[in-house]
Design an enzyme around this catalytic site. Structure first.
Site: not given
Lengths: 315, 315
Positions: A155, A230-231, A260, A278
């Site tokens: 990525i 990403a996270r 989330e 997301h």
């Protein structure tokens, strides 16, 4: 070697992605958890399909004595009991780099929207400011901007390729050196100091938890933009909210959050922060390709062939 | 040869861009129109600086007997009396392709925002839908999309370069063939039929007026996106509004309008249309480079050197 569907009972933990699977291409006997999220019979389940958000709860894992294979939809593995998976020599695959281009496009979209004030510009029209006050404040170019990428896997590299095509400079921070095309900074601090925009493309692990903290945000500075596809765990959100409030950094674009979908409501009050639920890989074509890959990994396993996209470090 | 500022009286028609010019680098005697938009003394004005929105009204042109040079900020020349300019052998420059990359970035931003539903996704979060209903509807990939570019000058080519870097296919329509890297379609109709997204990057002239009409929108079809970063005149806006209302096409992204800044208010009512107030080149760095180019063309003229970016077809 043909598949033996009856001996290949598969448990799906993620109902949402069922719609993406072409049933004709899916020769397995599928089962779901019951409404209470419990499994009534688990003796024959040899494989599961799950995703990053659901993972594999340890209690369920302990209830699957025949489990041989885990096929993950996406790249998130932080909610899977990896030590137990390794101990029991269970095979595990993710969708690897299939979604890398889509997620990189999301990062680019955030970058353009932030640099060029897209949301502010649309609002400038809707409230009549264009007629009353003329042109809105100028944005900034991506061309010649200094883009720092944190994490330089598939990525991160796809992001670098894109912003380079737009004429930006790229440097990155990654544990290992990823080759000579782009300059690697020795530390995240140094990358943040150099960058006007920091894009997070690093895996969410215990090691990377709260990697972006008050210190890094200060280094990024008052003209700096932060983008996270990403996270959520990678950012100390309390520090980020404070930095956005007090203009320690200029703005942020967030696709992911620590919790989330119930995110910290303060994010909604920040005019210099743009948000997306997301949606990094959320294009039909890419989700379909990911679904096919999930199935193809299962097929490969049951046909005794190598997995297409095995999780690195697991055999 | 040194500049002679006193013999180089320059009239600025655009106050807005004065802020971008470094006065130390600007050795000319500058004048503005008075508040009524009139010129009190015009005998010594040898050059003017204008932009595409203001152009050069014919009445003013006729009042400038000493005019030798027009330096345009931007690329818009549709409001300049070009026949008279040619007849009187007046030199004219635009900022040429200096803003091409910035405008191409704007086109890419529209494309990503439309394909990936960015505005709808931000709204999905703000109204609580993520918590209540889960993931929003999926968007579509730019990767493998079919992008048709109308007009293949410096901006069109810069757009092609960008979307190709994202993995899209590109074809174009242009009077002349622009080389073998991308396929040229023989007609705009055929390009619209092939494309899932049509991006307009063609000059606004009498010839291109309402080039995008009901017929072309039908060819683009119900999955089609239209993006205009060129000039509002290129689109028949009544036909476009109807096509968006009746889902003849899927969506549009508009940076420019037939009338600016008072646009057709129906655009604000269309949920499948995203809008920006003519911000194609609106990044500080690019506007500064354009301002420098405006000045450098004037300097070149007064120093009897060739213009840096003369308007093609004028000598």
């Amino acid at each position: 070697m043909p598949l033996h569907p009856h001996s290949s009972e598969v448990l799906l933990l993620d109902e949402g992605f069922e719609a993406l699977i072409d049933k004709n291409l899916f020769p397995f006997t599928m089962r779901y958890l019951n409404e209470a999220g419990e499994l009534t019979q688990s003796q024959n389940i040899k494989a599961i399909i799950t995703n990053g958000a659901i993972g594999l709860p340890e209690k369920l894992f302990d209830n699957l004595p025949a489990l041989e294979m885990i096929s993950v939809f996406g790249v998130g593995i932080d909610r899977i009991p990896l030590e137990k998976v390794r101990d029991k020599k269970i095979k595990i695959s993710t969708t690897g780099s299939i979604s890398a281009d889509e997620v990189a496009d999301s990062a680019l979209m955030f970058l353009l929207n932030l640099k060029r004030n897209f949301l502010k510009n649309t609002a400038w029209m809707k409230d009549g400011s264009w007629e009353k006050m003329g042109e809105p404040p100028l944005g900034h170019s991506v061309k010649n901007a200094k883009i720092g990428i944190v994490g330089f896997g598939s990525i991160g590299q796809a992001i670098a390729h894109r912003v380079k095509a737009l004429g930006a400079s790229v440097r990155y921070y990654n544990r290992s050196d990823r080759g000579a095309s782009f300059q690697r900074e020795a530390s995240l601090e140094r990358l943040a100091e150099w960058s006007d925009s920091l894009i997070l493309a690093i895996a969410g692990t215990e090691e990377t938890s709260h990697l972006i903290d008050e210190n890094i945000l200060k280094k990024l500075g008052q003209n700096g933009l932060l983008i996270n596809i990403a996270r959520g765990s990678v950012i100390d959100e309390i520090a980020l909210i404070s930095a956005l409030k007090h203009k320690i950094i200029k703005g942020a674009g967030l696709d992911v959050f620590q919790t989330e979908p119930q995110i910290n409501p303060e994010f909604y009050t920040l005019s210099n922060c743009i948000l997306q639920p997301h949606q990094g890989s959320a294009a039909l074509e890419t989700r379909q390709a990911m679904a096919m890959n999930v199935i193809d990994n299962l097929k490969a396993y049951f046909m005794h062939k190598p997995l297409l996209t095995p999780l690195k470090g697991f055999s």
